[in-house]
Write a protein that holds these residues in place. Structure first.
Motif, short mmCIF file in Angstrom:
data_model
loop_
_atom_site.label_atom_id
_atom_site.label_comp_id
_atom_site.label_asym_id
_atom_site.label_seq_id
_atom_site.Cartn_x
_atom_site.Cartn_y
_atom_site.Cartn_z
N PRO A 96 0.80 -1.23 0.00
CA PRO A 96 0.00 0.00 0.00
C PRO A 96 0.83 1.28 0.00
N TRP A 97 1.96 1.28 0.68
CA TRP A 97 2.78 2.50 0.69
C TRP A 97 3.42 2.76 -0.67
N THR A 98 3.77 1.70 -1.40
CA THR A 98 4.25 1.89 -2.77
C THR A 98 3.16 2.51 -3.62
N SER A 111 -9.34 -6.83 2.00
CA SER A 111 -7.89 -6.78 1.85
C SER A 111 -7.46 -5.36 1.50
N GLY A 112 -6.64 -4.77 2.38
CA GLY A 112 -6.16 -3.42 2.12
C GLY A 112 -5.23 -3.36 0.92
N HIS A 113 -4.41 -4.40 0.76
CA HIS A 113 -3.52 -4.44 -0.40
C HIS A 113 -4.32 -4.43 -1.70
N ALA A 114 -5.33 -5.32 -1.77
CA ALA A 114 -6.10 -5.43 -3.01
C ALA A 114 -6.87 -4.15 -3.30
N MET A 115 -7.49 -3.58 -2.27
CA MET A 115 -8.27 -2.37 -2.48
C MET A 115 -7.39 -1.19 -2.88
N THR A 116 -6.24 -1.05 -2.23
CA THR A 116 -5.35 0.08 -2.53
C THR A 116 -4.80 -0.01 -3.94
N VAL A 117 -4.43 -1.20 -4.38
CA VAL A 117 -3.91 -1.37 -5.75
C VAL A 117 -4.99 -1.02 -6.78
N VAL A 118 -6.22 -1.48 -6.57
CA VAL A 118 -7.28 -1.21 -7.53
C VAL A 118 -7.61 0.28 -7.56
#
Length: 226
Positions: free
Chosen positions: A74-76, A139-146
């Protein structure tokens, strides 16, 4: 008498897409919160299978960890979003820049609110290959990437990017969205439906942002009555 050629199919309008995505996200949220047995069984079976694969292939698991913790972290994504906002702002596209920034912030807030409200435990393993903080859904990773890459694609459209560059960006965004979801399940820190929830909520955030931008631009562009 020759028949008229068929009319080309138009994609569904954004409000319809947003409503459908929101409905799917709401349904998944209800089923996850209620602990619907078929969905829980699907989660446990797929998560258990990928965890066994992760244990059997440590080198591949390490690669998944690098992708998840660095490339798609997420920070990336937040750094990429900040760069995109700055580019839009300095390029004179201040309304899109504001929409981009506000959507990213609100998306993060919504994600944390839902995690606390649903309060779903992450998968628990006697031999974990990775760990993660906070609750599982979404999922925070999945949501942030999308959210980030979806808005980046929208920004490219605003700059009328077409051709190979556009399709390369679309392919990269799709691979990243699918890839981050897969790595989170492979590493055993999310259930598959956590990832699905992140995808749906991220897509919904992007669609709403684009709709709001269009409505504000249309309103601001109308001449004021005398």
């Amino acid at each position: 008498m020759a028949s008229a050629p068929p009319l080309p199919r138009r994609p569904p309008p954004l409000p319809v897409c947003a409503a459908a995505t929101g409905g799917a996200a709401a349904l998944l949220l209800v089923l996850v919160t209620a602990g619907w047995a078929p969905l829980a069984s699907f989660d446990q079976e797929l998560a258990g299978t990928t965890h066994r694969w992760a244990l059997d292939h440590p080198t591949l698991t390490h690669t998944h960890r690098v992708l998840s913790d660095w490339v798609w972290d997420p920070w990336t994504m937040r750094l990429l979003a900040a760069a995109a906002v700055i580019r839009l702002w300095t390029g004179g596209r201040r309304l899109p820049a504001l929409c981009f920034a506000v959507t990213c912030v609100l998306g993060t807030v919504l994600q944390q609110i839902l995690k606390a409200a649903v309060n779903r435990d992450r998968p628990q393993w006697t031999d974990p290959v990775d760990s993660a903080q906070y609750q599982a859904f979404p999922s925070g990773h999945a949501m942030t990437v999308v959210v980030t890459l979806g808005l980046c694609l929208w920004a490219l459209r605003l700059y009328e990017v077409r051709g190979p560059v556009w399709w390369a960006a679309v392919a990269g965004a799709a691979v990243s969205a699918l890839g981050v979801g897969w790595t989170r399940v492979w590493l055993g820190v999310h259930w598959p439906t956590d990832v699905m929830g992140g995808w749906l909520l991220g897509a919904l955030a992007v669609l709403v942002a684009v709709l709001v931008h269009g409505r504000v631009r249309e309103t601001c562009g109308k001449p004021r009555p005398a």
